[in-house]
Design a protein around this motif. Structure first.
Motif, PDB file in Angstrom:
ATOM      1  N   PRO A  27      81.951 167.845  16.453  1.00 30.16           N
ATOM      2  CA  PRO A  27      82.532 167.494  17.750  1.00 30.16           C
ATOM      3  C   PRO A  27      83.891 166.815  17.643  1.00 30.16           C
ATOM      4  CG  PRO A  27      80.625 166.117  17.283  1.00 30.16           C
ATOM      5  CD  PRO A  27      80.643 167.196  16.242  1.00 30.16           C
ATOM      6  N   ALA A  28      84.120 166.052  16.577  1.00 32.12           N
ATOM      7  CA  ALA A  28      85.436 165.418  16.427  1.00 32.12           C
ATOM      8  C   ALA A  28      86.527 166.467  16.290  1.00 32.12           C
ATOM      9  CB  ALA A  28      85.425 164.483  15.224  1.00 32.12           C
ATOM     10  N   LEU A  29      86.299 167.469  15.449  1.00 35.36           N
ATOM     11  CA  LEU A  29      87.296 168.526  15.276  1.00 35.36           C
ATOM     12  C   LEU A  29      87.403 169.392  16.524  1.00 35.36           C
ATOM     13  CD1 LEU A  29      86.556 169.546  11.576  1.00 35.36           C
ATOM     14  CD2 LEU A  29      88.580 168.328  12.419  1.00 35.36           C
ATOM     15  N   MET A  30      86.285 169.724  17.141  1.00 32.52           N
ATOM     16  CA  MET A  30      86.336 170.516  18.369  1.00 32.52           C
ATOM     17  C   MET A  30      87.095 169.781  19.474  1.00 32.52           C
ATOM     18  SD  MET A  30      85.160 173.568  18.198  1.00 32.52           S
ATOM     19  CE  MET A  30      85.168 173.897  19.961  1.00 32.52           C
ATOM     20  N   ALA A  31      87.022 168.466  19.489  1.00 30.35           N
ATOM     21  CA  ALA A  31      87.703 167.680  20.518  1.00 30.35           C
ATOM     22  C   ALA A  31      89.181 167.483  20.229  1.00 30.35           C
ATOM     23  CB  ALA A  31      87.017 166.324  20.667  1.00 30.35           C
ATOM     24  N   GLY A  32      89.646 167.946  19.055  1.00 36.27           N
ATOM     25  CA  GLY A  32      91.079 167.869  18.754  1.00 36.27           C
ATOM     26  C   GLY A  32      91.492 166.740  17.849  1.00 36.27           C
ATOM     27  N   ASN A  33      90.523 166.107  17.184  1.00 38.36           N
ATOM     28  CA  ASN A  33      90.813 164.979  16.302  1.00 38.36           C
ATOM     29  C   ASN A  33      91.026 165.419  14.856  1.00 38.36           C
ATOM     30  OD1 ASN A  33      90.244 162.597  18.154  1.00 38.36           O
ATOM     31  ND2 ASN A  33      88.318 163.730  18.322  1.00 38.36           N
ATOM     32  N   GLY A  34      91.637 164.535  14.072  1.00 38.88           N
ATOM     33  CA  GLY A  34      91.575 164.626  12.625  1.00 38.88           C
ATOM     34  C   GLY A  34      90.372 163.840  12.138  1.00 38.88           C
ATOM     35  N   VAL A  35      89.868 164.175  10.952  1.00 35.41           N
ATOM     36  CA  VAL A  35      88.660 163.512  10.433  1.00 35.41           C
ATOM     37  C   VAL A  35      88.870 163.089   8.990  1.00 35.41           C
ATOM     38  CG1 VAL A  35      86.212 163.767   9.888  1.00 35.41           C
ATOM     39  CG2 VAL A  35      87.128 164.804  11.978  1.00 35.41           C
ATOM     40  N   LEU A  36      88.622 161.807   8.737  1.00 38.29           N
ATOM     41  CA  LEU A  36      88.573 161.262   7.381  1.00 38.29           C
ATOM     42  C   LEU A  36      87.108 160.998   7.049  1.00 38.29           C
ATOM     43  CD1 LEU A  36      89.937 159.990   4.857  1.00 38.29           C
ATOM     44  CD2 LEU A  36      90.007 157.823   6.133  1.00 38.29           C
ATOM     45  N   LEU A  37      86.638 161.558   5.934  1.00 38.87           N
ATOM     46  CA  LEU A  37      85.242 161.413   5.527  1.00 38.87           C
ATOM     47  C   LEU A  37      85.135 160.562   4.277  1.00 38.87           C
ATOM     48  CD1 LEU A  37      82.185 162.169   5.644  1.00 38.87           C
ATOM     49  CD2 LEU A  37      82.770 164.214   4.303  1.00 38.87           C
ATOM     50  N   LYS A  38      84.302 159.527   4.359  1.00 36.32           N
ATOM     51  CA  LYS A  38      83.869 158.788   3.172  1.00 36.32           C
ATOM     52  C   LYS A  38      82.375 159.015   3.048  1.00 36.32           C
ATOM     53  CE  LYS A  38      82.561 154.321   1.368  1.00 36.32           C
ATOM     54  NZ  LYS A  38      81.274 154.885   0.897  1.00 36.32           N
ATOM     55  N   HIS A  39      81.953 159.736   2.012  1.00 37.34           N
ATOM     56  CA  HIS A  39      80.525 159.938   1.852  1.00 37.34           C
ATOM     57  C   HIS A  39      79.946 158.886   0.911  1.00 37.34           C
ATOM     58  CE1 HIS A  39      76.976 162.080   2.819  1.00 37.34           C
ATOM     59  NE2 HIS A  39      77.651 163.077   3.370  1.00 37.34           N
ATOM     60  N   ALA A  40      78.637 158.737   0.984  1.00 33.55           N
ATOM     61  CA  ALA A  40      77.937 157.714   0.205  1.00 33.55           C
ATOM     62  C   ALA A  40      78.059 157.990  -1.288  1.00 33.55           C
ATOM     63  CB  ALA A  40      76.466 157.672   0.604  1.00 33.55           C
ATOM     64  N   ALA A  41      78.005 156.921  -2.075  1.00 39.44           N
ATOM     65  CA  ALA A  41      78.079 157.065  -3.523  1.00 39.44           C
ATOM     66  C   ALA A  41      76.944 157.929  -4.062  1.00 39.44           C
ATOM     67  CB  ALA A  41      78.053 155.685  -4.183  1.00 39.44           C
ATOM     68  N   GLN A  42      75.779 157.888  -3.408  1.00 37.91           N
ATOM     69  CA  GLN A  42      74.620 158.649  -3.890  1.00 37.91           C
ATOM     70  C   GLN A  42      74.788 160.146  -3.671  1.00 37.91           C
ATOM     71  OE1 GLN A  42      72.132 156.645  -5.317  1.00 37.91           O
ATOM     72  NE2 GLN A  42      71.384 158.567  -6.182  1.00 37.91           N
ATOM     73  N   THR A  43      75.712 160.551  -2.790  1.00 36.74           N
ATOM     74  CA  THR A  43      75.881 161.970  -2.442  1.00 36.74           C
ATOM     75  C   THR A  43      77.367 162.356  -2.482  1.00 36.74           C
ATOM     76  OG1 THR A  43      75.613 161.202  -0.146  1.00 36.74           O
ATOM     77  CG2 THR A  43      73.760 162.367  -1.138  1.00 36.74           C
ATOM     78  N   LEU A  44      78.007 162.040  -3.572  1.00 38.31           N
ATOM     79  CA  LEU A  44      79.440 162.312  -3.715  1.00 38.31           C
ATOM     80  C   LEU A  44      79.781 163.796  -3.596  1.00 38.31           C
ATOM     81  CD1 LEU A  44      80.329 159.939  -6.694  1.00 38.31           C
ATOM     82  CD2 LEU A  44      81.189 159.756  -4.359  1.00 38.31           C
ATOM     83  N   LEU A  45      78.892 164.650  -4.071  1.00 37.93           N
ATOM     84  CA  LEU A  45      79.195 166.082  -4.073  1.00 37.93           C
ATOM     85  C   LEU A  45      79.230 166.669  -2.671  1.00 37.93           C
ATOM     86  CD1 LEU A  45      76.999 167.234  -7.100  1.00 37.93           C
ATOM     87  CD2 LEU A  45      79.471 166.829  -7.066  1.00 37.93           C
ATOM     88  N   VAL A  46      78.594 166.008  -1.722  1.00 33.79           N
ATOM     89  CA  VAL A  46      78.535 166.536  -0.356  1.00 33.79           C
ATOM     90  C   VAL A  46      79.916 166.552   0.277  1.00 33.79           C
ATOM     91  CG1 VAL A  46      77.550 166.199   1.940  1.00 33.79           C
ATOM     92  CG2 VAL A  46      76.142 165.834  -0.097  1.00 33.79           C
ATOM     93  N   GLY A  47      80.644 165.463   0.142  1.00 27.50           N
ATOM     94  CA  GLY A  47      81.992 165.415   0.706  1.00 27.50           C
ATOM     95  C   GLY A  47      82.890 166.492   0.125  1.00 27.50           C
ATOM     96  N   GLU A  48      82.719 166.771  -1.152  1.00 28.36           N
ATOM     97  CA  GLU A  48      83.524 167.817  -1.795  1.00 28.36           C
ATOM     98  C   GLU A  48      83.164 169.189  -1.244  1.00 28.36           C
ATOM     99  OE1 GLU A  48      83.096 167.282  -6.006  1.00 28.36           O
ATOM    100  OE2 GLU A  48      83.857 165.212  -5.937  1.00 28.36           O
ATOM    101  N   ARG A  49      81.886 169.410  -0.948  1.00 27.90           N
ATOM    102  CA  ARG A  49      81.469 170.675  -0.335  1.00 27.90           C
ATOM    103  C   ARG A  49      82.107 170.841   1.044  1.00 27.90           C
ATOM    104  NH1 ARG A  49      78.509 174.664  -3.298  1.00 27.90           N
ATOM    105  NH2 ARG A  49      77.235 173.586  -4.852  1.00 27.90           N
ATOM    106  N   PHE A  50      82.110 169.773   1.830  1.00 27.16           N
ATOM    107  CA  PHE A  50      82.751 169.830   3.145  1.00 27.16           C
ATOM    108  C   PHE A  50      84.233 170.192   3.007  1.00 27.16           C
ATOM    109  CE2 PHE A  50      79.176 167.375   4.989  1.00 27.16           C
ATOM    110  CZ  PHE A  50      79.076 167.989   6.220  1.00 27.16           C
ATOM    111  N   GLN A  51      84.910 169.514   2.096  1.00 26.56           N
ATOM    112  CA  GLN A  51      86.350 169.749   1.951  1.00 26.56           C
ATOM    113  C   GLN A  51      86.650 171.190   1.559  1.00 26.56           C
ATOM    114  OE1 GLN A  51      89.086 167.018   2.119  1.00 26.56           O
ATOM    115  NE2 GLN A  51      89.833 169.023   2.768  1.00 26.56           N
ATOM    116  N   ALA A  52      85.949 171.687   0.558  1.00 24.28           N
ATOM    117  CA  ALA A  52      86.208 173.050   0.080  1.00 24.28           C
ATOM    118  C   ALA A  52      85.925 174.085   1.165  1.00 24.28           C
ATOM    119  CB  ALA A  52      85.365 173.328  -1.166  1.00 24.28           C
ATOM    120  N   ALA A  53      84.831 173.904   1.904  1.00 22.27           N
ATOM    121  CA  ALA A  53      84.458 174.887   2.921  1.00 22.27           C
ATOM    122  C   ALA A  53      85.424 174.871   4.096  1.00 22.27           C
ATOM    123  CB  ALA A  53      83.036 174.640   3.392  1.00 22.27           C
TER     124      ALA A  53
END
Length: 461
Positions: free
Chosen positions: A145-171
């Motif tokens: 919804p943030a992107l659909m509403a026209g915003n930019g998004v900065l993501l900080k993912h949890a230390a336990q799931t570092l790979l998730v943020g990288e998956r979001f970025q690549a996709a």
């Protein structure tokens, strides 16, 4: 700069190590994002949707690998197939909702010669501080919804799931999202606080502990950065005298123990009408005893380790306190040989003969542990459900939906279920009361929190 390390709960070994972003990288990211967002705000909803639907498809195709990664990072068994079925459903729903959620609101009193409406405009930069327990689903609640509403998004993912943020970025990059509009950064708690205190983001969405939420508010104090906070929970279930008992037992057991109890809206305390209490307890014990605790990479495992040994130790301490005060453990540990003190492998447990002087009925444990109490009527159940510092969800198990609705209106909670639990409906609002937080995500109210109203008043002369 420092290293952030993910230790796998499967074997206690280092799985991922990443270095936090430098101050210069953070500053450059936010500058580029501010510029990219100004252009993105003028892109049509149809074009935004097309990019995000490509992103969803790219993520879906990674499900097999991601399911294994989730097990390795935080311990959820691979037999449950990851998160992408719900992820895809929820993300597409939120995209479909955007045109109506972002549509101009008209006044109820049209006036000749005037054009009057309220537009929804993006807040600017949305900072998502995401948790590890449902690492894709919790993040997507705000990112789409943030992107659909026209915003930019900065993501900080949890230390336990570092790979998730990288998956979001690549996709998102592969899907064609404009460069700089979305960034996943590895950040420390201090980095997060500095970003918030600088006033360089416009809205923060945080999911985590109560103390974490207080730290977010302290860091953002004076900046007028808005916040959506989903914090602790101690979600109750009430089994009425007219409940369909087998159905209630099956679903409450799942609501208590799925994901090793590491669910924001997982059931942590149960109140059962005295006419069903003995039958409920017997059925609950039998079903819980059938769980298989073990390596989450094995298909036979139905309960994996908790994400961290310290989380399991907290649950063990809460169980010990309840037993010391007269509670009785319902589940025989003999069936769970893999439960080992000093490890994150923890059996499911329920304690009876409990009361609200015990931590098990008052304090969040976020693990595979519930307390079960007998009640005599609806009024007693309502009073006990409200005797909590938290309020995310509550579930009522009954065949009388009118009664469930009336009870639900008296419970101090953000969401009321009848005959289900542990579910996020993207068409409603995800919100809590008391120490569970403030604001709302998903649904139209989620969009409202990621935009600002702009009143347009045009007079013809």
């Amino acid at each position: 700069m420092a290293d952030i390390v993910c230790i796998s709960p499967i074997d206690g070994q280092e799985l991922v190590r990443r270095t936090t972003a430098s101050g210069a990288e953070i500053a450059a990211t936010l500058t580029a994002m501010r510029a990219a967002q100004k252009d993105w705000a003028h892109v049509s909803l149809a074009d935004r949707a097309a990019i995000l639907r490509r992103f969803i498809e790219i993520m879906r195709l990674q499900n097999e690998d991601v399911t294994i990664e989730i097990a390795q990072q935080m311990g959820r068994p691979v037999r449950y197939g990851g998160e992408f079925r719900s992820f895809e459903e929820r993300a597409n729903y939120l995209i479909d909702l955007a045109p109506s959620a972002l549509a101009p609101s008209l006044p109820i009193d049209p006036r000749d010669g005037l054009t009057r409406y309220i537009a929804r405009v993006p807040v600017g930069i949305v900072f998502v501080v995401a948790p590890w327990n449902y690492p894709y689903l919790t993040a997507i609640n705000t990112i789409i919804p943030a992107l659909m509403a026209g915003n930019g998004v900065l993501l900080k993912h949890a230390a336990q799931t570092l790979l998730v943020g990288e998956r979001f970025q690549a996709a998102l990059d592969q899907a064609g999202l404009p460069t700089g509009l979305f960034r996943n950064l590895v950040l420390s708690h201090d980095d997060t606080a500095r970003i918030l205190s600088s006033g360089s983001v416009d809205h923060v969405n945080f999911t985590g502990s109560v103390e974490g939420g207080r730290a977010i508010e302290r860091a953002a104090a004076g900046t007028f950065t808005t916040a959506t906070l989903e914090l602790g929970g101690k979600d109750p279930a009430y089994v009425r005298a007219d409940a369909k008992l087998d159905f209630a037992i099956e679903n409450i057991v799942d609501g208590a123990y799925f994901n090793s109890g590491q669910c924001c809206c997982g059931i942590e305390r149960i109140y059962v009408h005295d006419t069903l209490y003995d039958q409920f307890v017997d059925g609950f014990a039998a079903m819980t005893s059938s769980y298989v605790l073990g390596n989450p990479l094995e298909q036979t495992t139905t309960l994996g380790p908790m994400a961290n040994t310290r989380f399991a130790d907290l649950v063990r301490g809460q169980t010990a306190e309840a037993l010391a005060k007269g509670g009785k453990a319902l589940i025989d540990p003999a069936g769970f040989a893999n439960d080992k003190t000093g490890t994150p492998y923890l059996m499911p447990q329920a304690v009876i003969d409990v009361d609200h002087t015990m931590s098990i009925m008052r304090d969040e444990n976020f693990g595979p542990l519930v307390g079960i109490m007998k009640v005599s009527d609806d009024a007693s159940a309502i009073a006990l459900m409200n005797d909590s510092d938290y309020g995310l969800t509550a579930s009522i198990w009954t065949q009388d939906l009118d009664a469930a609705e009336q009870i639900g209106l008296q419970i101090e909670t953000g969401l009321v279920f009848a005959n289900r639990a542990d579910y996020v409906d993207p068409g409603l609002a995800w919100s809590g009361v008391k120490n569970t937080g403030r604001g709302a995500s998903v649904g139209k109210l989620g969009y409202d929190g990621l935009t600002r109203p702009r009143a347009i008043h045009l007079r013809k002369v």
